[in-house]
Design an enzyme around this catalytic site. Sequence first.
Site, PDB file in Angstrom:
ATOM      1  CD  GLU A 598      -2.498   1.118   2.448  1.00 60.70           C
ATOM      2  OE1 GLU A 598      -3.438   2.185   2.770  1.00 60.70           O
ATOM      3  OE2 GLU A 598      -2.590   0.361   3.124  1.00 60.70           O
ATOM      4  CG  ASN A 654      -5.297   5.544   0.018  1.00 57.55           C
ATOM      5  OD1 ASN A 654      -6.083   4.987   1.047  1.00 57.55           O
ATOM      6  ND2 ASN A 654      -3.500   4.691   0.618  1.00 57.55           N
ATOM      7  CD  GLU A 686      -6.510   0.920   0.250  1.00 60.28           C
ATOM      8  OE1 GLU A 686      -5.813   1.267   1.545  1.00 60.28           O
ATOM      9  OE2 GLU A 686      -5.451  -0.195  -0.183  1.00 60.28           O
ATOM     10  CG  ASP A 717      -8.939   1.858   3.824  1.00 59.53           C
ATOM     11  OD1 ASP A 717      -8.622   0.278   4.632  1.00 59.53           O
ATOM     12  OD2 ASP A 717      -8.626   2.426   3.877  1.00 59.53           O
ATOM     13  CD  GLU A 775      -6.781  -1.195   6.533  1.00 62.21           C
ATOM     14  OE1 GLU A 775      -6.005  -0.296   5.751  1.00 62.21           O
ATOM     15  OE2 GLU A 775      -8.437  -0.892   6.634  1.00 62.21           O
TER      16      GLU A 775
END
Length: 828
Positions: A598, A654, A686, A717, A775
């Site tokens: 990520e 993101n 994401e 997410d 996560e």
Amino acid sequence: MRGGALAILLSMLISSLGVPARADPLDLHPSICLDGAAGMVEQLARSAYSIRGCATPPRTDGWVWLHLSDPSVLKDLPAGWALLLDENRFDRITVAATNSDGSIQNYSYADGGVGHDWAPGGLLRFAFDSPGVEISSLSIGFHHLDGAIFIRKIEARTPDEEAARSMAWLILTGVLIGALVSAMVYNMATYNGRRDRFQIWYAVWTVLTLGYCLSWTNFLGLFDDRLTGPLAVRLSDCFLGATVAAGTMLLMTLIEFQARHKYLLWTGYVLTVLSTLSGFAAAADTLLPPVWTDHVLNAVLMLDVLWIAATSAFAIRRRSRIIWFFLLAWMPVISVFMLRLARNMGFLPQSDAIDMATFACIAFEAIALSVTVAYRLRDIGRARDRAARAMAVMQTEAETLRRAAMTDHLTQLDNRAAFQAALDQADPLTTLLLIDVDHLKSVNDSYGQEQGDNLLRHMAMRLSQIVPDGTALARLGGDEFGILVSRPVEQVLLERLDALQGEPWSQSGRALSLWFSVGQAECNGSPVSAMHRADRALYWAKQRGGGRRQSYTAEFDHADNLAARLLADAPHALAAGEFTLYYQPLVDLKTGRQRGNEALLRWNHPELGLLAPPDFQILLMDETIGPRLQDEVISIALGALSDVGDGLAYIAVNFTGVHLRGAAAGRHILNRLQEAGVPPHRLCVEVTEGIALDHASDEIAEALHVLHTAGIRTAFDDFGTGYASLVHLLRFPVDIIKIDRSFVRQLTTPARNAHEIVRSVISLGKALHKQVVAEGIETEAQAAILRELGCDYGQGYLFARPGPLLQPPIYWPIRDESHEALDDAPRS
């Protein structure tokens, strides 16, 4: 004397019965000049009464003369017209009018006796036989007048006008006396075997109020003419000071014991003494300077009003019921008394309307206080309790149904999405409060996660207890709560929140204190801006050590300057390559092999240091800089993918709603991939569930469909923490579901339903053929439980912290531990 006064009053009333529409009384102030001692004219210059000096040398004989400089102003007055003056304190008074034929009509009184020449409403009245057109001069003289600033009313009225005015005062006084007597009788009739102190003080207050009203209005002259004039002024000052003192004692004894404040009680006793003494001091004009004693009395009265306000506020804070009835009785009187104080101190002109309103409000006050004293908390208290319990039951049932859809799993309050919906519909006059529990991390570190969760539950319970009905309350995530409160009950809630600070609470034998920070902002503007302002106020409160409440004010302008600076620095930062990506590996929980990363954006600002997205959130949301910054992120990520090669499956980047507006945005991302020679399957877009609440959610869904069709993966997410997650899975093309760290953190705590929530999310993902990523994995125990539940992938500090370099694929060895070992694993 009494018979003569009654005869005069009766004749005026009879003559007023046929009075037609009346003209306004003739104010003589503009036509009057003053001839007196040095300083008299200066006194008037500081008041609202426009009396000028006569341009004569100061007098030294103790006389103050008022001369009518323009007799023609009297030309429209018929014979029998009356000159009206305020009652003052003096040794002698002389009023003389000279006719055009040289004849003089005059009045002269000594030693304070004014005979029958008094009028209702606290006035002296002098009638003249000649019509105003025949008056060539008019003079009014006072010997040893108590002060020029007390010359407030000098007016002329026709006989019909004066008769009508007297009738109005007679009717009002009759109503007032009837109200006071009947209210006291009603109060004394309420008897339950003993007299409470507040009943006695109410009786004392009623008697003193009656004495004040009769002395001030001159109706004591019906019993003896000597009780009018200067003596009436002295008596009314004495009665006023004593009445205010009795009212202070009545309030102190009337409110409930738990609603009294120790220091306010002692202050009330002091004010009681001061009110009484200042009233008698104001009456002692032969011993003390009357101007100064009058100012002292007015100042004490204003202090008493402030004390009533403070006492009432504290009683309201302590949930006193009786205080509302008391305020209902006192507020009209206090309002008109403030007008009277302004008039007495020369800021407003003399007006019968203010005085008549005063005594009308006193009549209302007497009745309202009598009812308040009679019922106290007996019948009204029981009825209010029954109604409150019934309302609480109904509200609880309604709240239970409403919360079924949107509830925070830990506290059972509304969640962030529910709060956001309420904020979107909030009135601009609504106040937004963001509350952050102080020292939660210390509690977690010192006593464990369980104790931290207990703290959050306790905070939620106490907030639920103190928020007024109809107030939106939610846990926004972590240790943050949100409240939307309407303006009428805002102050009550703020006082309750302040009282909650430092409140002790205990759990598992440990005694702690409840401390929290509050950021406050008005809901004017957009919901995003309101949240931003409240969050900045909250940040300021925490920076100052927490345990305090802070409103958004102009003090935060420097933060706006910082935001403007970041916006100004951003183009140069993009050109200079100051933005970089930190990478956190994503690991296959079954094999321990790294499957992706990520990408986390950072800004190496040359002066401000390393900044994370929360520090420059304004850039991400900006319509101009945001897309450019997103392009920079894509460029860095694609460059990293090209450098590493095919060893890593993909990089997750993101995106916000600003960067995914429509199919054109999706095609732009695809073009960037093609230019870099990176296959679409190696990029993962994401997004959080918050994009579903974006006003442009349809356009965002369109962009995601374009990307998904081309082979780019899409990840949701913080799944499960937002609103209507299942609906999102239907509307948006989702390949990966990411379980929020808040659920993962609770997997190693006992007595939790987090296992079932995580199990359900994993089962849902597998049923829909989605990959599931957990996560925030920080311990081996959490990783083992997730493997046991069937989770595909994980990321967190257990495997690696985010770093600036994209490392070659890592391998995390899987440890084979028993279930007991999992139970004993350290908790994060």
